[in-house]
Structure formats: C-alpha cells, structure tokens
Scaffold this active site. Sequence first.
Site: not given
Length: 282
Positions: A14, A164
């Site tokens: 990523g 999150y």
Amino acid sequence: MHNKIVMVTGANSGMGLATSIELARRGAHVIMVCRNEGRARIAHQEAIRQSGSENIEWMLGDLGDLDSIRRLANGYKSKFDVLDVLINNAGVVSLKHQFTQQGFELQLGINHVGHFLLTNLLIDHLLNAEQGRIVNVSSGAYKVGKIHFDDLALEKRYNIITGYAQSKLANILFTKQVAVRLEGSRVTANCLHPGAVMTNLGVDRKTGFGKRVYAMLRPFFLTPKEGSQSAIYLATSPEVAEVSGEYFYKQEMKPLSLRANNKQDAERLWHWSEEQVQPYMK
C-alpha cells in the site's frame, strides 16, 4: 533526500511501500518496517526494483505489540545515531472487536499507541537530525471521531466506525501535543489525510473478507502511489521545514474540527498514552 535516513512503518504494501519506493528514488536511506519477515523480504526486493536504489533495508516491527516495538527501536539505535524522518504510516481497520498483544482495542492500539511508543523511543535520534520530521498518517474519518476516555477499549459501544475514527482523531491530537513538546527544537510533527486510498486496510487477513467489495470499488479510489503524495511532501519539502502541529490534505494545510484542536484532550491522551507505554520506555 541524499544522506537522509527515513523510517516508514507498514511498508510491506500500500502507501507504505509506495512511500518507501519514492523516497528511495529521491536518494534517502529507507528503513522499511514490516511485521512479517516473508512479506518484508518480498516488499524489500520490490522497492529496490522500482526505485533503482539499493539503499533500502527492512526491520521487523509489529505495531500491535509493544515488546516488538521496543526491539525495533533498540535494533535501530544499535545501528544508527540519527533519524531524519519518521513516517508513522501503519494502520488497521478492524471489522471485529479485537485487541493488541497488550490488551488495547486493536485500532487505537496499532494506529495510535504503537506509534506513540515508537516515536518516543526514537525522539533523541530525531533530535540529532539537522531537521527531524515526524509524519503521522491520519484520516478524514477523524471528523466523526471522539476520544472515549471513559471507555477507550470501546467495551460498551464498539463498531468499526467508532473505533477507527477514535484512532484517527488520536493521531491528530498526538501530532498536536508532540509538536508542542518539541517547540524550539529542530524537529517538526505534522499529520495528513491521504484521501480514499485502495489498500488492504479493512480486508480480514485470515478470511480475505472484504476483497470482493474492494475490487468493485477500486475505480473510485486513489492508488497507493497517489495517496502517498502528502506524506512524501511532508517528509521532503523545504516549504514545511518550519511548519509543525498542522494537518494536510493534497499537500495543503487544512483547518481542523474543534475536537481535533482540543488542547485539554490532547494533553489528557498524551498522559494516558505515556502511562500505558512507560514499562516499555526503559
């Protein structure tokens, strides 16, 4: 970036891998932090291939295990006297209510607590740099976040968004507070929102759950290379050499919400984090 040493966490894929490749291409000595040796070796070879630089190495470090972070920091300090840039990039989205090795809610534990410890363990090496930089990868999700000081493990109210968003708000409050504590030094700290980036974040590592959804949405997401641009900008640009404690999106400074600018919450989170990692600071 020649003769600069840069550490990137979550570098095996990523944005972490894309960031490592670009910084190596620009001449930096890159330390790729990965939690799995097999993936680290593959990513290391890929970074060398794409960057054309041999000035890259990998080190093991699991941001979900404070003992592993301490070993990583000690290993780094045994080889180097200085660290020019620390990019706290590693992150996780947890579909389930899970916990780190030391019992922190997984997202807060990896996204915030692990990086809090790593940064503090390496702070002296950053201070040894001509101009040290701390770059924290946050997210626009912070806007719906709240630090649940009465229930940081989210035992009473866990869901993926709550967890999150709390961890990404914590990234910003940490950035704000470390910038205050480093004021007057040669080290800056800034954070960023990379945009909606297509990575493995949110894909269950054991079952692969989420891969099909990501495949369908891929055309609407940024690539990791595109998402890494703000981190690279904050790590390299002379324009931000004296900027600290700020939040960036698309290489531009952006205003923050009231919660993200709350000095009392930033101090309270710092003190809580400091208490949690104290046994691992020795």
